[in-house]
Design a protein around this motif. Structure first.
Motif, PDB file in Angstrom:
ATOM      1  N   SER A   1       0.840  -1.189   0.000  1.00 32.21           N
ATOM      2  CA  SER A   1       0.000   0.000   0.000  1.00 32.21           C
ATOM      3  C   SER A   1       0.879   1.245   0.000  1.00 32.21           C
ATOM      4  O   SER A   1       1.997   1.231   0.531  1.00 32.21           O
ATOM      5  CB  SER A   1      -0.919   0.021   1.222  1.00 32.21           C
ATOM      6  OG  SER A   1      -1.514   1.292   1.387  1.00 32.21           O
ATOM      7  N   ILE A   2       0.379   2.316  -0.581  1.00 29.75           N
ATOM      8  CA  ILE A   2       1.133   3.567  -0.566  1.00 29.75           C
ATOM      9  C   ILE A   2       1.338   4.066   0.858  1.00 29.75           C
ATOM     10  O   ILE A   2       2.325   4.725   1.169  1.00 29.75           O
ATOM     11  CB  ILE A   2       0.417   4.650  -1.413  1.00 29.75           C
ATOM     12  CG1 ILE A   2       1.351   5.864  -1.590  1.00 29.75           C
ATOM     13  CG2 ILE A   2      -0.904   5.074  -0.781  1.00 29.75           C
ATOM     14  CD1 ILE A   2       0.849   6.892  -2.551  1.00 29.75           C
ATOM     15  N   HIS A   3       0.412   3.694   1.745  1.00 28.83           N
ATOM     16  CA  HIS A   3       0.492   4.145   3.129  1.00 28.83           C
ATOM     17  C   HIS A   3       1.522   3.358   3.942  1.00 28.83           C
ATOM     18  O   HIS A   3       1.716   3.631   5.131  1.00 28.83           O
ATOM     19  CB  HIS A   3      -0.895   4.063   3.771  1.00 28.83           C
ATOM     20  CG  HIS A   3      -1.932   4.837   3.015  1.00 28.83           C
ATOM     21  ND1 HIS A   3      -1.923   6.208   2.941  1.00 28.83           N
ATOM     22  CD2 HIS A   3      -2.980   4.409   2.251  1.00 28.83           C
ATOM     23  CE1 HIS A   3      -2.937   6.617   2.191  1.00 28.83           C
ATOM     24  NE2 HIS A   3      -3.596   5.544   1.760  1.00 28.83           N
ATOM     25  N   MET A   4       2.182   2.417   3.284  1.00 33.94           N
ATOM     26  CA  MET A   4       3.263   1.662   3.939  1.00 33.94           C
ATOM     27  C   MET A   4       4.635   2.196   3.506  1.00 33.94           C
ATOM     28  O   MET A   4       5.661   1.693   3.954  1.00 33.94           O
ATOM     29  CB  MET A   4       3.138   0.175   3.593  1.00 33.94           C
ATOM     30  CG  MET A   4       1.851  -0.453   4.116  1.00 33.94           C
ATOM     31  SD  MET A   4       1.585  -2.133   3.495  1.00 33.94           S
ATOM     32  CE  MET A   4       2.894  -3.012   4.366  1.00 33.94           C
ATOM     33  N   HIS A   5       4.622   3.195   2.645  1.00 31.77           N
ATOM     34  CA  HIS A   5       5.879   3.819   2.205  1.00 31.77           C
ATOM     35  C   HIS A   5       6.415   4.762   3.277  1.00 31.77           C
ATOM     36  O   HIS A   5       5.659   5.301   4.091  1.00 31.77           O
ATOM     37  CB  HIS A   5       5.653   4.626   0.928  1.00 31.77           C
ATOM     38  CG  HIS A   5       5.852   3.839  -0.329  1.00 31.77           C
ATOM     39  ND1 HIS A   5       7.069   3.716  -0.943  1.00 31.77           N
ATOM     40  CD2 HIS A   5       4.961   3.149  -1.092  1.00 31.77           C
ATOM     41  CE1 HIS A   5       6.936   2.985  -2.035  1.00 31.77           C
ATOM     42  NE2 HIS A   5       5.665   2.625  -2.149  1.00 31.77           N
ATOM     43  N   LYS A   6       7.707   4.997   3.242  1.00 35.95           N
ATOM     44  CA  LYS A   6       8.303   6.023   4.088  1.00 35.95           C
ATOM     45  C   LYS A   6       8.046   7.398   3.474  1.00 35.95           C
ATOM     46  O   LYS A   6       7.870   7.533   2.270  1.00 35.95           O
ATOM     47  CB  LYS A   6       9.810   5.789   4.237  1.00 35.95           C
ATOM     48  CG  LYS A   6      10.165   4.543   5.030  1.00 35.95           C
ATOM     49  CD  LYS A   6      11.679   4.420   5.204  1.00 35.95           C
ATOM     50  CE  LYS A   6      12.024   3.185   6.042  1.00 35.95           C
ATOM     51  NZ  LYS A   6      13.495   3.046   6.207  1.00 35.95           N
ATOM     52  N   TRP A   7       8.059   8.400   4.327  1.00 37.46           N
ATOM     53  CA  TRP A   7       7.835   9.776   3.870  1.00 37.46           C
ATOM     54  C   TRP A   7       9.021  10.221   3.000  1.00 37.46           C
ATOM     55  O   TRP A   7      10.172   9.927   3.318  1.00 37.46           O
ATOM     56  CB  TRP A   7       7.688  10.691   5.082  1.00 37.46           C
ATOM     57  CG  TRP A   7       7.316  12.108   4.752  1.00 37.46           C
ATOM     58  CD1 TRP A   7       8.133  13.194   4.785  1.00 37.46           C
ATOM     59  CD2 TRP A   7       6.027  12.584   4.367  1.00 37.46           C
ATOM     60  NE1 TRP A   7       7.440  14.322   4.437  1.00 37.46           N
ATOM     61  CE2 TRP A   7       6.132  13.972   4.168  1.00 37.46           C
ATOM     62  CE3 TRP A   7       4.790  11.965   4.159  1.00 37.46           C
ATOM     63  CZ2 TRP A   7       5.064  14.764   3.788  1.00 37.46           C
ATOM     64  CZ3 TRP A   7       3.713  12.751   3.762  1.00 37.46           C
ATOM     65  CH2 TRP A   7       3.856  14.125   3.582  1.00 37.46           C
ATOM     66  N   PRO A   8       8.777  10.929   1.889  1.00 39.88           N
ATOM     67  CA  PRO A   8       9.877  11.379   1.023  1.00 39.88           C
ATOM     68  C   PRO A   8      10.866  12.258   1.784  1.00 39.88           C
ATOM     69  O   PRO A   8      10.469  13.117   2.583  1.00 39.88           O
ATOM     70  CB  PRO A   8       9.164  12.177  -0.066  1.00 39.88           C
ATOM     71  CG  PRO A   8       7.761  11.673  -0.064  1.00 39.88           C
ATOM     72  CD  PRO A   8       7.458  11.312   1.358  1.00 39.88           C
TER      73      PRO A   8
END
Length: 530
Positions: free
Chosen positions: A258-265
């Motif tokens: 999920s995109i919500h499992m990515h780290k913040w840029p």
């Protein structure tokens, strides 16, 4: 107090030690003396410390006139009503773009404008995914670091602007200025990506071979759109998740689920180029000024022109040199010239107007003839009058001395030119159109109409067609013939026929009016695409 009781304290202090004090609490401004104060008072009495690190105080949603919403007043709008019509993310984006701590006057018009923005955002991703899929672009194979050497100035500019966005949006979130984050994201997507960067690279996407410059732009655009999605995910989570699944996970299946499992840029300063960003701002100013000049001169933006002259400071001119091709393409001219201070004087001509009161007193009955002779004075004659303070004109059969007080001298732009003031300079546009430019302008108008018809036919962007065009006169036919190769290439026409006679029956035909002349255009899709 509920604040620590919810953590199991005092019977169990494990969660209390980990989470207390909390990072922030959020309530309406009516709780300044209520919940905010109660928590603070209890914690101070028991622990001699604050129970929270930050207070996020929000306003209330009012109706469009500023009144509270009540069902009994007939002005109540339920969130479900907005969600059913526009969707959850539109409502979230609309509300979050307003200052958090102020009351919000709800407006259906404002929601509709937010919906329009969401359509722009969606269309940008559709554009990118369509062409990248057609060209089988593999982002894992072509990272921005790998193709940096092939990047054009506009690619480097948008990557620099993206890093600026990361910095400012992160700062806004950390300070709870959510409205600033939303505005930054909206302006970036609309102004920098949709209306500018895609406009600059669109022609590259039409290159059929695997050209390095096209791959570089694809890589830059992929990076920009993915970063934007990560920054926007907390604000429009459903839209971002949908795009992520259908675009980015499809392209890179090994990414998080999920995109919500990515780290913040994270900010990468190596891609920042403030000088290039400033130069591009100047370019935008010039393009906007040229569009204004064209409008005043009655010229279409698609009509190519011969040249543009820019009188701007030397420092600005130096910064613009790498963007010369961008400038010429966006101003739609063949040549671009930079002028130093004073060099634009050659684009102005002196015009003499008679001072009738002074002429009447001195020449009396001859005044009308003298006035007409003054109006016919050339620039050289006017210059001599100014330098020698006298000039002898032949009026009828007489030679009469004209003095400076007989004449009012003003400057007019040379015929065939138009100009506009810039923020820090002047733009001069050559608005004269010769036959070659006329043919090119007509061809672009025809291409635009054919592309519109292709869209109405729901043709794939890579589909080939047959095109038939009936012109209304021989001159138009000749102009079209001169640009046959360009038109055929732009609209992917395997067969292109121009005629003054009736065209064959086609799958789709339409009559267009171009500058008062009618063109009948017919299109057949090739059988391989049926």
């Amino acid at each position: 107090s509920a604040s620590w009781a919810s953590l199991g304290y005092p019977s169990d202090n494990r969660e209390f030690k980990e989470w207390y004090p909390v990072d922030f609490i959020v309530e309406g401004h009516d709780q300044t003396r209520g919940w905010f104060y109660s928590l603070l008072a209890c914690s101070t009495l028991v622990f001699n410390s604050t129970p929270y690190k930050c207070v996020a105080m929000h306003g209330f949603v009012l109706d469009e006139t500023g009144r509270e919403m009540h069902k009994s007043w007939g002005n109540y709008i339920a969130p479900e009503e907005v969600i059913e019509k526009y969707g959850r993310d539109v409502l979230r984006f609309y509300e979050l773009q307003h200052t958090l701590w102020e009351d919000l006057r709800f407006s259906w018009k404002g929601v509709a404008e937010t919906f329009s923005f969401m359509n722009i955002l969606w269309n940008v991703y559709v554009f990118a995914s369509t062409y990248m899929n057609l060209d089988r672009f593999d982002p894992s194979k072509w990272s921005i670091e790998q193709v940096k050497g092939f990047m054009s100035p506009e690619d480097l500019w948008i990557l620099s602007k993206t890093q600026h966005l990361v910095e400012k949006v992160t700062e806004a979130f950390e300070n709870y200025y959510l409205h600033n984050a939303v505005k930054l994201l909206r302006d970036f997507m609309v102004e920098d990506v949709s209306r500018w960067y895609i406009r600059l690279i669109r022609r590259k996407t039409w290159i059929e071979e695997e050209a390095p410059e096209k791959l570089a732009s694809y890589s830059a655009l992929y990076n920009v759109l993915k970063t934007f999605l990560l920054l926007s995910a907390p604000i429009i989570p459903f839209t971002c998740e949908s795009i992520y699944q259908y675009v980015f996970r499809f392209a890179e299946p090994n990414q998080p689920e999920s995109i919500h499992m990515h780290k913040w840029p994270q900010l990468d300063k190596s891609w920042r180029n403030t000088e290039l960003e400033e130069a591009m701002d100047v370019v935008k100013d010039i393009v906007e000024a040229s569009a204004k000049v064209r409008q005043e001169a009655g010229l279409k933006l698609r009509q190519p022109l011969k040249c543009v002259f820019l009188r701007i400071p030397d420092e600005s001119a130096g910064k613009l040199k790498p963007l010369t091709d961008v400038l010429k393409e966006q101003v739609n001219v063949k040549e671009l010239f930079f002028l130093k201070a004073g060099e634009d004087e050659k684009l102005w001509v002196k015009v003499a107007e008679p001072n009738m009161s002074a002429i009447g007193r001195e020449f009396r009955s001859k005044a009308p003839a003298v006035a007409e002779a003054i109006r016919r004075m050339s620039s050289d004659q006017i210059n001599e009058l100014i330098s020698r303070q006298k000039y002898t004109l032949k009026v009828g059969e007489e030679l009469l001395d004209i003095k400076p007080d007989h004449v009012s001298v003003k400057s007019e732009l040379a015929e065939g030119f138009a100009y506009a003031e810039l923020k820090n300079g002047v733009l001069y546009l050559d608005v004269r159109i010769d036959r070659m430019l006329q043919a090119e302008g007509l061809s672009r108008d025809v291409v635009r109409r054919i592309q519109y018809m292709r869209k109405e036919m729901n043709l794939p962007v890579d589909a080939y067609v047959e095109v038939y065009v009936k012109a209304s006169n021989q001159e138009t036919l000749n102009l079209l013939e001169e640009t046959r190769a360009y038109i055929a290439g732009e609209v992917r026409a395997k067969k292109l026929m121009f005629t003054l006679d009736e065209i064959p029956k086609t799958e789709y035909s339409k009559t267009w009016s171009l500058d008062g002349e009618e063109l009948l255009i017919g299109i057949n899709r090739l059988h391989s695409y049926l």
